[in-house]
Scaffold this active site. Structure first.
Site, PDB file in Angstrom:
ATOM      1  N   LYS A 112       0.823  -1.218   0.000  1.00  0.00           N
ATOM      2  CA  LYS A 112       0.000   0.000   0.000  1.00  0.00           C
ATOM      3  C   LYS A 112       0.858   1.270   0.000  1.00  0.00           C
ATOM      4  O   LYS A 112       0.395   2.328  -0.390  1.00  0.00           O
ATOM      5  CB  LYS A 112      -0.982  -0.021   1.171  1.00  0.00           C
ATOM      6  CG  LYS A 112      -2.087  -1.042   0.934  1.00  0.00           C
ATOM      7  CD  LYS A 112      -3.208  -0.963   1.929  1.00  0.00           C
ATOM      8  CE  LYS A 112      -4.372  -1.848   1.514  1.00  0.00           C
ATOM      9  NZ  LYS A 112      -4.038  -3.305   1.556  1.00  0.00           N
TER      10      LYS A 112
HETATM   11  C1  LIG Z   1      -4.601  -4.358   0.867  1.00  0.00           C
HETATM   12  C2  LIG Z   1      -3.848  -5.615   0.812  1.00  0.00           C
HETATM   13  C3  LIG Z   1      -4.172  -6.634  -0.109  1.00  0.00           C
HETATM   14  C4  LIG Z   1      -5.370  -6.554  -1.033  1.00  0.00           C
HETATM   15  O1  LIG Z   1      -5.221  -5.590  -2.046  1.00  0.00           O
HETATM   16  P1  LIG Z   1      -6.508  -5.089  -2.860  1.00  0.00           P
HETATM   17  O2  LIG Z   1      -6.007  -3.978  -3.710  1.00  0.00           O
HETATM   18  O3  LIG Z   1      -7.496  -4.615  -1.823  1.00  0.00           O
HETATM   19  O4  LIG Z   1      -7.025  -6.238  -3.639  1.00  0.00           O
HETATM   20  C5  LIG Z   1      -3.370  -7.768  -0.131  1.00  0.00           C
HETATM   21  N1  LIG Z   1      -2.328  -7.908   0.708  1.00  0.00           N
HETATM   22  C6  LIG Z   1      -1.972  -6.951   1.599  1.00  0.00           C
HETATM   23  C7  LIG Z   1      -0.834  -7.186   2.496  1.00  0.00           C
HETATM   24  C8  LIG Z   1      -2.719  -5.772   1.679  1.00  0.00           C
HETATM   25  O5  LIG Z   1      -2.370  -4.833   2.565  1.00  0.00           O
END
Ligand SMILES: *Cc1c(COP(=O)(O)O)cnc(C)c1O
Length: 466
Positions: A112
């Site tokens: 993120k």
């Molecule tokens: C947010 C997140 C996801 C999922 O990503 P999306 O874009 O919501 O599909 C997967 N793994 C981790 C560690 C995350 O923080």
């Protein structure tokens, strides 16, 4: 570049409007009016570029008219200067034609950061030019909150307030939020659960009168277009590292809200040769049920070992539906309306078939996740976090052609999820990376507030910067 809503009810908007608005006023999600494309020759000419130079190439068509070339370069440089690996997103080989794309070298050790570092600096640039200030408010049960805080810590025009449920997030995740110093950063530990946090944020967005006239709330959740846009880059990056665009590659993506893998879909639409996009879900498997059995019905939330993928409905899936239905906003508006009322959404055969040509999916429960972590560690010595493990397993399960490289996106560092990793048989807490080793010695700062809207809003109104 202009943007339209997936529900067809909004006149085309500028990039700036879209980033500041988050959700479209008709309840839909913003998408580019036309998706920019690159020729194979042009993509091939990017081989050898640094991550930041590549990011500039990929993102510039989307911001045309709103952010100048020099500004975009500066925003990108600032965003990725906080990453602790020189490659930004290194590729690691874990088997014959099996690769892991490590997206956890940012300040909070999860992918993120790619989007939220960029969004923070972008918002600051847009606000500065408008002579405005904004307030970010969000609820978190883990990853998003810390990544948003890190993304805004150097932003002069943003105050950020992140609510987490008091005593209900892991120590690593809480400390990643509460140890960040800055007069514009405010952590609120709400005496309630995650739903209470979310409801309080929702209520505040719909009635913002508690803020002074010159401040507005900005949403930085995963539907914000700028977050998706920043994630497209690493799909090009990984492909170019493995012989693209001359050679096709496939991606396996641990999926929750469908933001990350939708960025991969866009990379493909922009001209990147992609063979398969594989969705990995945990027991919250609405996407897997939809793609494999045309069952997109809302089920109860299940708490899993991969909490960042615990969702009932994947909010960004609507963006894919829009394309599958030939960008017919009225059709999407009625589908989503039906879903809202009946809790189910049935796709037409043709549209579903189109999705199945590119996408595949696999579901893995907690037990399976632990088995994959254990097995991968035993055979290759590579330690997966529980989210990444689901992506890796999905890539293996759904792979159609072993000659095509399968790139699994590693979305979090294993040290973020010590309990799951130990449950899988790893003998100790996986060590935090060097730059975070003192996390448990740093000073925390947060405010415990009752689950009461007026109390939270009063705290916010009295803690805004000048
Ligand atoms: C947010 C997140 C996801 C999922 O990503 P999306 O874009 O919501 O599909 C997967 N793994 C981790 C560690 C995350 O923080």
């Amino acid at each position: 570049m202009k943007y339209i809503s997936t529900r067809g009810g909004v006149a085309p908007q500028s990039f700036e409007q879209v980033v500041l608005a988050g959700l479209a006023p008709d309840g839909g999600l913003f998408v580019p009016e036309t998706i920019p494309t690159f020729s194979q020759d042009e993509i091939a000419s990017w081989a050898g570029l640094s991550y930041t130079d590549l990011a500039f190439k990929v993102m510039s068509p989307f911001v045309a008219g709103a952010v100048s070339d020099n500004e975009l370069k500066r925003i990108i440089d600032l965003s990725y200067s906080t990453f602790r690996h020189r490659a930004i997103a290194p590729l690691v080989q874990t088997g014959h034609n099996d690769w892991v794309l490590e997206l956890f070298h940012g300040p909070t050790l999860a992918f993120k950061d790619f989007a939220l570092q960029f969004l923070g600096h972008l918002l600051d640039n847009l606000l500065e030019k408008r002579g405005e200030k904004a307030v970010i408010m969000g609820a978190t049960s883990g990853d998003t909150g810390s990544a948003a805080i890190e993304g805004c810590r150097r932003c002069r025009n943003i105050d950020i307030f992140i609510l987490h449920p008091h005593n209900r997030v892991s120590a690593v995740q809480r400390r990643q939020m509460t140890t960040v110093a800055g007069s514009n950063i405010h952590n609120i530990a709400l005496e309630g659960n995650f739903d209470d946090c979310q409801n309080l944020v929702k209520g505040s967005f719909s009635d913002q009168t508690f803020l002074p006239q010159d401040r507005k709330l900005v949403a930085v959740n995963s539907i914000n277009w700028a977050r998706i846009m920043a994630q497209i880059v690493y799909y090009f990056w990984a492909s170019l590292s493995l012989g693209g665009p001359l050679r096709k590659v496939s991606f396996a993506v641990p999926t929750g809200n469908f933001g990350d893998i939708f960025a991969g879909y866009l990379a493909h639409k922009m001209g990147l040769p992609v063979d398969q996009l594989v969705i990995g879900t945990n027991a919250n498997d609405i996407l897997h049920r939809c793609l494999s059995a045309n069952d997109h019905s809302r089920h109860q939330l299940i708490h899993s070992l991969s909490p960042s993928m615990d969702i009932m409905v994947s909010s960004n899936f609507e963006r894919l539906l829009f394309d599958l239905y030939n960008r017919d906003g009225a059709a999407i508006a009625s589908l989503m309306d039906e879903f809202k009322h009946s809790g189910n959404l049935v796709l037409d055969r043709e549209e579903l078939g189109r999705a199945q040509g590119l996408f595949a999916s696999h579901r893995l429960d907690d037990e399976g996740t632990l088995a994959v972590i254990r097995e991968e560690y035993d055979t290759s010595g590579y330690l997966l976090d529980p989210h990444t493990a689901i992506g890796v397993a999905a890539g293996r399960h759904c792979r159609r052609d072993p000659a095509v490289p399968m790139i699994a996106l590693a979305t979090a560092h294993p040290a973020k999820f010590p309990d799951a990793v130990k449950k899988a048989g790893y003998p100790q807490d996986p060590p935090l990376p060097h730059h975070m080793a003192d996390l448990f010695e740093r000073t925390e700062r947060f405010e415990v507030i009752a689950n009461d809207r007026a109390a939270v809003q009063n705290f916010m109104a009295t803690h805004l910067s000048e």
